[in-house]
Design a protein around this motif. Structure first.
Motif, PDB file in Angstrom:
ATOM      1  N   ALA A  12       0.833  -1.206   0.000  1.00 28.85           N
ATOM      2  CA  ALA A  12       0.000   0.000   0.000  1.00 28.85           C
ATOM      3  C   ALA A  12       0.867   1.255   0.000  1.00 28.85           C
ATOM      4  CB  ALA A  12      -0.925  -0.008   1.214  1.00 28.85           C
ATOM      5  N   ALA A  13       1.944   1.255   0.787  1.00 30.36           N
ATOM      6  CA  ALA A  13       2.834   2.407   0.867  1.00 30.36           C
ATOM      7  C   ALA A  13       3.527   2.664  -0.470  1.00 30.36           C
ATOM      8  CB  ALA A  13       3.876   2.188   1.965  1.00 30.36           C
ATOM      9  N   ALA A  14       3.945   1.591  -1.148  1.00 28.88           N
ATOM     10  CA  ALA A  14       4.605   1.726  -2.445  1.00 28.88           C
ATOM     11  C   ALA A  14       3.647   2.314  -3.481  1.00 28.88           C
ATOM     12  CB  ALA A  14       5.129   0.367  -2.906  1.00 28.88           C
ATOM     13  N   VAL A  15       2.420   1.846  -3.463  1.00 29.39           N
ATOM     14  CA  VAL A  15       1.413   2.359  -4.410  1.00 29.39           C
ATOM     15  C   VAL A  15       1.159   3.842  -4.151  1.00 29.39           C
ATOM     16  CG1 VAL A  15      -1.023   2.236  -5.090  1.00 29.39           C
ATOM     17  CG2 VAL A  15       0.296   0.129  -4.761  1.00 29.39           C
ATOM     18  N   LEU A  16       1.055   4.210  -2.886  1.00 31.53           N
ATOM     19  CA  LEU A  16       0.820   5.606  -2.532  1.00 31.53           C
ATOM     20  C   LEU A  16       2.016   6.486  -2.914  1.00 31.53           C
ATOM     21  CD1 LEU A  16      -0.866   5.099   0.944  1.00 31.53           C
ATOM     22  CD2 LEU A  16      -1.943   6.046  -1.100  1.00 31.53           C
ATOM     23  N   CYS A  47      12.417  12.588   2.936  1.00 36.26           N
ATOM     24  CA  CYS A  47      12.464  11.408   3.814  1.00 36.26           C
ATOM     25  C   CYS A  47      12.690  11.819   5.269  1.00 36.26           C
ATOM     26  CB  CYS A  47      13.557  10.453   3.352  1.00 36.26           C
ATOM     27  SG  CYS A  47      13.153   9.555   1.837  1.00 36.26           S
ATOM     28  N   VAL A  48      13.504  12.852   5.482  1.00 29.99           N
ATOM     29  CA  VAL A  48      13.669  13.366   6.840  1.00 29.99           C
ATOM     30  C   VAL A  48      12.332  13.885   7.352  1.00 29.99           C
ATOM     31  CG1 VAL A  48      14.748  15.167   8.258  1.00 29.99           C
ATOM     32  CG2 VAL A  48      16.106  13.927   6.561  1.00 29.99           C
ATOM     33  N   GLY A  49      11.590  14.554   6.468  1.00 31.16           N
ATOM     34  CA  GLY A  49      10.258  15.025   6.829  1.00 31.16           C
ATOM     35  C   GLY A  49       9.334  13.884   7.198  1.00 31.16           C
ATOM     36  N   VAL A  50       9.395  12.794   6.436  1.00 33.03           N
ATOM     37  CA  VAL A  50       8.582  11.614   6.740  1.00 33.03           C
ATOM     38  C   VAL A  50       8.956  11.058   8.108  1.00 33.03           C
ATOM     39  CG1 VAL A  50       8.141   9.202   6.099  1.00 33.03           C
ATOM     40  CG2 VAL A  50       8.168  10.971   4.339  1.00 33.03           C
ATOM     41  N   GLN A  53       7.464  13.306  10.731  1.00 32.28           N
ATOM     42  CA  GLN A  53       6.014  13.099  10.799  1.00 32.28           C
ATOM     43  C   GLN A  53       5.694  11.767  11.492  1.00 32.28           C
ATOM     44  OE1 GLN A  53       3.822  15.340   9.877  1.00 32.28           O
ATOM     45  NE2 GLN A  53       4.367  16.343   7.958  1.00 32.28           N
ATOM     46  N   THR A  54       6.540  10.763  11.263  1.00 34.01           N
ATOM     47  CA  THR A  54       6.343   9.461  11.913  1.00 34.01           C
ATOM     48  C   THR A  54       6.484   9.575  13.421  1.00 34.01           C
ATOM     49  OG1 THR A  54       7.156   8.237   9.985  1.00 34.01           O
ATOM     50  CG2 THR A  54       7.227   7.099  12.097  1.00 34.01           C
ATOM     51  N   LEU A  55       7.524  10.285  13.857  1.00 35.83           N
ATOM     52  CA  LEU A  55       7.726  10.471  15.298  1.00 35.83           C
ATOM     53  C   LEU A  55       6.554  11.231  15.916  1.00 35.83           C
ATOM     54  CD1 LEU A  55      11.535  11.392  15.503  1.00 35.83           C
ATOM     55  CD2 LEU A  55      10.446   9.203  16.019  1.00 35.83           C
ATOM     56  N   MET A 156       5.850   1.145  10.632  1.00 32.29           N
ATOM     57  CA  MET A 156       5.173   1.566   9.403  1.00 32.29           C
ATOM     58  C   MET A 156       5.789   2.852   8.848  1.00 32.29           C
ATOM     59  SD  MET A 156       1.122   0.685  10.001  1.00 32.29           S
ATOM     60  CE  MET A 156       1.019   1.311  11.689  1.00 32.29           C
ATOM     61  N   GLY A 157       6.165   3.761   9.755  1.00 30.06           N
ATOM     62  CA  GLY A 157       6.773   5.006   9.307  1.00 30.06           C
ATOM     63  C   GLY A 157       8.094   4.776   8.596  1.00 30.06           C
ATOM     64  N   MET A 158       8.930   3.899   9.133  1.00 29.27           N
ATOM     65  CA  MET A 158      10.218   3.612   8.511  1.00 29.27           C
ATOM     66  C   MET A 158      10.036   2.859   7.193  1.00 29.27           C
ATOM     67  SD  MET A 158      12.172   5.185  10.435  1.00 29.27           S
ATOM     68  CE  MET A 158      13.662   4.741   9.523  1.00 29.27           C
TER      69      MET A 158
END
Length: 212
Positions: A12-16, A47-50, A53-55, A156-158
């Motif tokens: 799902a993450a790859a598709v998004l 990616c740093v932003g991701v 956002q994950t944290l 999931m975030g990583m």
């Protein structure tokens, strides 16, 4: 987190990541304007932003921000202002001559500046914050404790970060390589103006967006 559930999330993450959106469009435009290397550094910034956002999502900060209309509005206006700044820069970007003046085609941006652009683009996009809060919980195991939920969201975030890195790097390489082959003063001018218009549309979209 069960392996089969993780695989489902990864797909799902790859598709998004592949689906057209502000971030991958941003990588495409920056790569076309400044080259593949620039797109890679922008991707690293995103990616740093991701990761940030994950944290925020894992530790509950994102939920607090999402529940505050004022904070969301501040992020929203900051994101729109940044996009308008990029639009202005793209519209006024100088065009080099045809005699191999590659260093003068566009303002020289350092790797740090490109990396920073990626971070700012991600963390000033309120849609990303709301997306994490809406998407991640669908893969949380029912009955998980608070600490288990936190660990699952970090996993999931990583995973999402890795998918973003792979897909966006591919976009950067393809866009940068194609742009290098087609680049000419006329194409540069068109690309500058189109990029400026797209950034402006994204800024307007950010201003008009409302969280449900």
């Amino acid at each position: 987190m069960p392996f089969d559930l993780w695989v489902s999330f990864t797909i799902a993450a790859a598709v998004l990541a592949v689906a057209p959106g502000p971030d991958n469009l941003f990588v495409l435009l920056q790569s076309a304007m400044y080259g593949s290397r620039a797109g890679i550094f922008v991707t690293l910034g995103l990616c740093v932003g991701v990761f940030i956002q994950t944290l925020l999502a894992a530790f509950g900060v994102a939920a607090v921000v999402a529940a505050s209309p004022t904070l969301l509005m501040i992020i929203q206006f900051a994101g729109a202002a940044y996009l308008l700044y990029l639009a202005w820069g793209a519209w006024n970007a100088p065009v080099g001559g045809e005699s191999g003046e590659s260093s003068k085609k566009y303002p020289r941006l350092t790797s740090f500046q490109l990396w920073r652009r990626g971070i700012l683009m991600n963390i000033t996009n309120p849609k990303v914050l709301i997306f994490f809060l809406a998407f991640f919980p669908q893969f949380i195991i029912k009955g998980s404790t608070e600490s288990q939920v936190m660990v699952q969201m970090l996993i999931m975030g990583m995973t999402f970060l890795v998918c973003t890195l792979v897909v966006f790097s591919a976009i950067a390489w393809c866009a940068g390589t194609l742009a290098d082959r087609l680049r000419s003063p006329k194409v540069q001018t068109i690309l500058n103006k189109v990029s400026a218009v797209i950034f402006t549309v994204l800024a307007i979209s950010t201003l008009l967006w409302k969280a449900n």
